[in-house]
Design a protein around this motif. Structure first.
Motif, PDB file in Angstrom:
ATOM      1  N   THR A   2       0.757  -1.248  -0.005  1.00  0.00           N
ATOM      2  CA  THR A   2       0.048   0.061   0.146  1.00  0.00           C
ATOM      3  C   THR A   2       1.070   1.233  -0.136  1.00  0.00           C
ATOM      4  O   THR A   2       1.873   1.522   0.777  1.00  0.00           O
ATOM      5  CB  THR A   2      -0.852   0.058   1.285  1.00  0.00           C
ATOM      6  N   TYR A   3       0.740   2.142  -0.924  1.00  0.00           N
ATOM      7  CA  TYR A   3       1.284   3.431  -0.796  1.00  0.00           C
ATOM      8  C   TYR A   3       0.434   4.591  -0.607  1.00  0.00           C
ATOM      9  O   TYR A   3      -0.714   4.632  -0.818  1.00  0.00           O
ATOM     10  CB  TYR A   3       1.809   3.553  -2.674  1.00  0.00           C
ATOM     11  N   LEU A  58      16.151  14.279  -2.568  1.00  0.00           N
ATOM     12  CA  LEU A  58      14.761  14.178  -2.676  1.00  0.00           C
ATOM     13  C   LEU A  58      14.339  13.077  -1.698  1.00  0.00           C
ATOM     14  O   LEU A  58      14.897  12.026  -1.625  1.00  0.00           O
ATOM     15  CB  LEU A  58      14.299  13.580  -3.901  1.00  0.00           C
ATOM     16  N   GLN A  59      13.501  13.675  -0.586  1.00  0.00           N
ATOM     17  CA  GLN A  59      13.078  12.753   0.504  1.00  0.00           C
ATOM     18  C   GLN A  59      12.059  11.607  -0.173  1.00  0.00           C
ATOM     19  O   GLN A  59      11.112  11.900  -0.943  1.00  0.00           O
ATOM     20  CB  GLN A  59      12.363  13.590   1.348  1.00  0.00           C
ATOM     21  N   ASP A  60      12.205  10.344   0.419  1.00  0.00           N
ATOM     22  CA  ASP A  60      10.974   9.386   0.282  1.00  0.00           C
ATOM     23  C   ASP A  60      11.451   8.864  -1.117  1.00  0.00           C
ATOM     24  O   ASP A  60      10.679   8.940  -1.907  1.00  0.00           O
ATOM     25  CB  ASP A  60       9.889   9.736   0.361  1.00  0.00           C
ATOM     26  N   THR A  61      12.612   8.891  -1.564  1.00  0.00           N
ATOM     27  CA  THR A  61      13.104   8.394  -3.177  1.00  0.00           C
ATOM     28  C   THR A  61      14.364   7.659  -2.650  1.00  0.00           C
ATOM     29  O   THR A  61      15.104   7.387  -1.832  1.00  0.00           O
ATOM     30  CB  THR A  61      13.338   9.598  -3.988  1.00  0.00           C
ATOM     31  N   LEU A  62      14.522   6.671  -3.843  1.00  0.00           N
ATOM     32  CA  LEU A  62      15.799   6.164  -4.228  1.00  0.00           C
ATOM     33  C   LEU A  62      16.557   6.812  -5.525  1.00  0.00           C
ATOM     34  O   LEU A  62      15.766   6.408  -6.520  1.00  0.00           O
ATOM     35  CB  LEU A  62      15.694   4.522  -4.116  1.00  0.00           C
ATOM     36  N   GLN A  63      17.554   7.631  -5.294  1.00  0.00           N
ATOM     37  CA  GLN A  63      18.198   8.250  -6.440  1.00  0.00           C
ATOM     38  C   GLN A  63      19.194   7.543  -6.813  1.00  0.00           C
ATOM     39  O   GLN A  63      20.199   7.369  -6.168  1.00  0.00           O
ATOM     40  CB  GLN A  63      18.462   9.612  -5.988  1.00  0.00           C
ATOM     41  N   THR A  64      19.160   7.154  -8.268  1.00  0.00           N
ATOM     42  CA  THR A  64      20.480   6.523  -8.763  1.00  0.00           C
ATOM     43  C   THR A  64      21.047   7.149 -10.001  1.00  0.00           C
ATOM     44  O   THR A  64      20.359   7.994 -10.491  1.00  0.00           O
ATOM     45  CB  THR A  64      20.112   5.222  -9.149  1.00  0.00           C
ATOM     46  N   VAL A  65      22.277   7.314 -10.329  1.00  0.00           N
ATOM     47  CA  VAL A  65      22.725   7.675 -11.321  1.00  0.00           C
ATOM     48  C   VAL A  65      23.512   6.750 -12.375  1.00  0.00           C
ATOM     49  O   VAL A  65      24.086   5.671 -11.959  1.00  0.00           O
ATOM     50  CB  VAL A  65      24.027   8.674 -10.936  1.00  0.00           C
ATOM     51  N   LEU A  66      23.067   6.798 -13.546  1.00  0.00           N
ATOM     52  CA  LEU A  66      23.734   5.989 -14.573  1.00  0.00           C
ATOM     53  C   LEU A  66      24.674   6.616 -15.597  1.00  0.00           C
ATOM     54  O   LEU A  66      24.303   7.560 -16.308  1.00  0.00           O
ATOM     55  CB  LEU A  66      22.462   5.367 -15.497  1.00  0.00           C
ATOM     56  N   ILE A  67      26.076   6.243 -15.330  1.00  0.00           N
ATOM     57  CA  ILE A  67      27.020   6.957 -16.030  1.00  0.00           C
ATOM     58  C   ILE A  67      26.922   6.085 -17.188  1.00  0.00           C
ATOM     59  O   ILE A  67      27.130   4.991 -17.468  1.00  0.00           O
ATOM     60  CB  ILE A  67      28.242   6.578 -15.184  1.00  0.00           C
ATOM     61  N   ARG A 105       5.916   3.773  -5.836  1.00  0.00           N
ATOM     62  CA  ARG A 105       4.894   4.100  -6.404  1.00  0.00           C
ATOM     63  C   ARG A 105       4.938   4.329  -7.678  1.00  0.00           C
ATOM     64  O   ARG A 105       4.176   3.766  -8.793  1.00  0.00           O
ATOM     65  CB  ARG A 105       4.201   5.454  -5.743  1.00  0.00           C
ATOM     66  N   SER A 106       6.152   4.939  -8.175  1.00  0.00           N
ATOM     67  CA  SER A 106       6.447   4.915  -9.663  1.00  0.00           C
ATOM     68  C   SER A 106       7.905   5.396  -9.540  1.00  0.00           C
ATOM     69  O   SER A 106       8.558   5.594  -8.551  1.00  0.00           O
ATOM     70  CB  SER A 106       5.592   6.250 -10.320  1.00  0.00           C
ATOM     71  N   VAL A 107       8.339   5.323 -10.752  1.00  0.00           N
ATOM     72  CA  VAL A 107       9.841   5.217 -11.064  1.00  0.00           C
ATOM     73  C   VAL A 107      10.098   6.120 -12.334  1.00  0.00           C
ATOM     74  O   VAL A 107       9.706   5.823 -13.480  1.00  0.00           O
ATOM     75  CB  VAL A 107      10.630   3.899 -11.186  1.00  0.00           C
ATOM     76  N   VAL A 129      15.121   7.363 -10.627  1.00  0.00           N
ATOM     77  CA  VAL A 129      14.520   7.778  -9.452  1.00  0.00           C
ATOM     78  C   VAL A 129      13.189   6.943  -8.853  1.00  0.00           C
ATOM     79  O   VAL A 129      12.555   7.196  -9.602  1.00  0.00           O
ATOM     80  CB  VAL A 129      14.271   9.362  -9.089  1.00  0.00           C
ATOM     81  N   GLY A 130      13.517   6.132  -8.077  1.00  0.00           N
ATOM     82  CA  GLY A 130      12.240   5.687  -7.491  1.00  0.00           C
ATOM     83  C   GLY A 130      11.598   6.487  -6.445  1.00  0.00           C
ATOM     84  O   GLY A 130      12.148   7.106  -5.436  1.00  0.00           O
ATOM     85  N   LEU A 131      10.082   6.660  -6.661  1.00  0.00           N
ATOM     86  CA  LEU A 131       9.509   7.621  -5.869  1.00  0.00           C
ATOM     87  C   LEU A 131       8.454   6.715  -5.061  1.00  0.00           C
ATOM     88  O   LEU A 131       7.565   6.024  -5.527  1.00  0.00           O
ATOM     89  CB  LEU A 131       8.634   8.591  -6.879  1.00  0.00           C
ATOM     90  N   LYS A 132       8.535   7.028  -3.777  1.00  0.00           N
ATOM     91  CA  LYS A 132       7.878   6.009  -2.794  1.00  0.00           C
ATOM     92  C   LYS A 132       6.428   6.876  -2.659  1.00  0.00           C
ATOM     93  O   LYS A 132       5.587   5.784  -2.453  1.00  0.00           O
ATOM     94  CB  LYS A 132       8.436   6.111  -1.407  1.00  0.00           C
ATOM     95  N   LYS A 133       6.007   7.901  -2.845  1.00  0.00           N
ATOM     96  CA  LYS A 133       4.647   8.505  -2.658  1.00  0.00           C
ATOM     97  C   LYS A 133       4.244   9.226  -3.757  1.00  0.00           C
ATOM     98  O   LYS A 133       3.051   9.665  -3.531  1.00  0.00           O
ATOM     99  CB  LYS A 133       4.994   9.474  -1.426  1.00  0.00           C
ATOM    100  N   VAL A 134       4.953   9.429  -4.859  1.00  0.00           N
ATOM    101  CA  VAL A 134       4.268  10.288  -5.729  1.00  0.00           C
ATOM    102  C   VAL A 134       4.277   9.495  -7.342  1.00  0.00           C
ATOM    103  O   VAL A 134       5.232   8.496  -7.477  1.00  0.00           O
ATOM    104  CB  VAL A 134       5.464  11.477  -6.228  1.00  0.00           C
ATOM    105  N   ASP A 135       3.025   9.558  -7.731  1.00  0.00           N
ATOM    106  CA  ASP A 135       2.813   8.821  -8.978  1.00  0.00           C
ATOM    107  C   ASP A 135       2.965   9.633 -10.278  1.00  0.00           C
ATOM    108  O   ASP A 135       2.184  10.533 -10.394  1.00  0.00           O
ATOM    109  CB  ASP A 135       1.580   8.104  -9.002  1.00  0.00           C
ATOM    110  N   TYR A 136       4.327   9.737 -11.025  1.00  0.00           N
ATOM    111  CA  TYR A 136       4.417  10.657 -12.178  1.00  0.00           C
ATOM    112  C   TYR A 136       3.264  10.573 -13.200  1.00  0.00           C
ATOM    113  O   TYR A 136       3.031  11.681 -13.890  1.00  0.00           O
ATOM    114  CB  TYR A 136       5.793  10.544 -12.476  1.00  0.00           C
ATOM    115  N   LEU A 137       2.576   9.335 -13.263  1.00  0.00           N
ATOM    116  CA  LEU A 137       1.646   9.353 -14.359  1.00  0.00           C
ATOM    117  C   LEU A 137       0.267  10.094 -14.079  1.00  0.00           C
ATOM    118  O   LEU A 137      -0.554  10.072 -15.023  1.00  0.00           O
ATOM    119  CB  LEU A 137       1.353   7.908 -14.670  1.00  0.00           C
ATOM    120  N   GLU A 138       0.058  10.665 -12.845  1.00  0.00           N
ATOM    121  CA  GLU A 138      -1.204  11.361 -12.743  1.00  0.00           C
ATOM    122  C   GLU A 138      -1.181  12.739 -13.450  1.00  0.00           C
ATOM    123  O   GLU A 138      -2.022  13.282 -13.572  1.00  0.00           O
ATOM    124  CB  GLU A 138      -1.266  11.882 -11.081  1.00  0.00           C
ATOM    125  N   HIS A 139       0.171  13.037 -14.141  1.00  0.00           N
ATOM    126  CA  HIS A 139       0.345  14.384 -14.693  1.00  0.00           C
ATOM    127  C   HIS A 139       0.542  13.948 -16.486  1.00  0.00           C
ATOM    128  O   HIS A 139       1.041  14.969 -17.010  1.00  0.00           O
ATOM    129  CB  HIS A 139       1.441  15.214 -14.331  1.00  0.00           C
TER     130      HIS A 139
END
Length: 255
Positions: A2-3, A58-67, A105-107, A129-139
């Motif tokens: 549940t998110y 960014l809070q409540d995320t997993l931020q990664t960098v792809l070199i 919730r979205s990546v 970036v993994g977003l734990k509480k935001v769904d980017y597809l809402e926009h």
């Protein structure tokens, strides 16, 4: 799982102020060139590397960098085509891995290039970036990826948007068949090359944004300039009256 759902991301300012900036200040040492000292490595494929972002602003995320490469001054539009295909396969694979982890919730996946793009590091890289509480597809809506067709092969299309998200000129790649990811890579690279070399003499920046929408992968390739006040203040996108000419120019140059 549940998110909870939120509409805004919290930006941690004291971490953001520590980030090195080499996209404008070339005297700044590039943190991605000293590969032996990099930590938090999640995946590698030759010169490609995915690692945890050292500055997770960014809070409540997993931020990664792809070199993307070990060549600091290179740029996506000039990569060897084989390297471009390898990069896109690796990027989509790692994006999908985070999506399927069930932790978010979205990546989101995106790339910034140039001083107007919102990035800080010159060395070619993307971010996942993994977003734990935001769904980017809402926009996001399907019509934002429709437009005047530039080129197409079975399962993949390149067009110039007739209903852009922000405004004026946006190029779209829509992939409905994952077996055609190499064609998607070629369309993305041609789009970036057009923006950097043929579009406008003042264009030195662009973004790539990746979306998973209704069973497709959609990619927006956006030239970056100062945003229109009509969009900033009111959220009203504008579309240029010469998008048909852009489609024709790209067809003549690349197809």
């Amino acid at each position: 799982m549940t998110y909870s759902t939120e509409t805004h991301l919290q930006f941690v300012m004291n971490i953001g102020q520590q980030k090195p900036e080499s996209i404008i200040n070339r005297e700044t040492a590039c943190p991605f060139c000293d590969r032996a000292s990099l930590t938090g490595i999640l995946a590698e494929d030759g010169p490609l590397m995915l690692l945890k972002n050292k500055y997770p602003v960014l809070q409540d995320t997993l931020q990664t960098v792809l070199i993307e490469t070990d060549e600091c001054l290179s740029e996506l539009s000039t990569y060897d085509p084989a390297h471009m295909r390898r990069l896109m396969r690796f990027a989509v694979q790692e994006w999908e891995r985070l999506e399927q982890s069930g932790e978010f919730r979205s990546v989101v996946m995106f790339k910034s290039h140039g001083p107007q793009s919102g990035g800080t590091i010159r060395h070619p890289h993307m971010q996942i970036v993994g977003l734990k509480k935001v769904d980017y597809l809402e926009h996001v809506s399907p019509e934002q990826f429709e437009g005047i067709r530039i080129a197409a092969e079975p399962g993949v299309e390149l067009n110039v948007s007739s209903k852009p998200r922000i405004g004026f000129y946006e190029l779209n790649v829509v992939l409905s068949d994952l077996e055609q990811i190499d064609i998607m890579a070629a369309y993305i690279q041609k789009s970036a090359h057009y923006l950097m070399h043929h579009f406008h003499k003042a264009c030195n920046s662009y973004n790539l944004f990746f979306y998973r929408l209704s069973g497709t992968i959609c990619v927006k390739i956006m030239p970056r300039f100062v945003a229109s006040p009509i969009y900033v203040g009111f959220g009203i996108p504008q579309v240029a009256d010469r998008i048909g000419q852009v489609a024709q120019e790209m067809q003549q140059l690349y197809f």
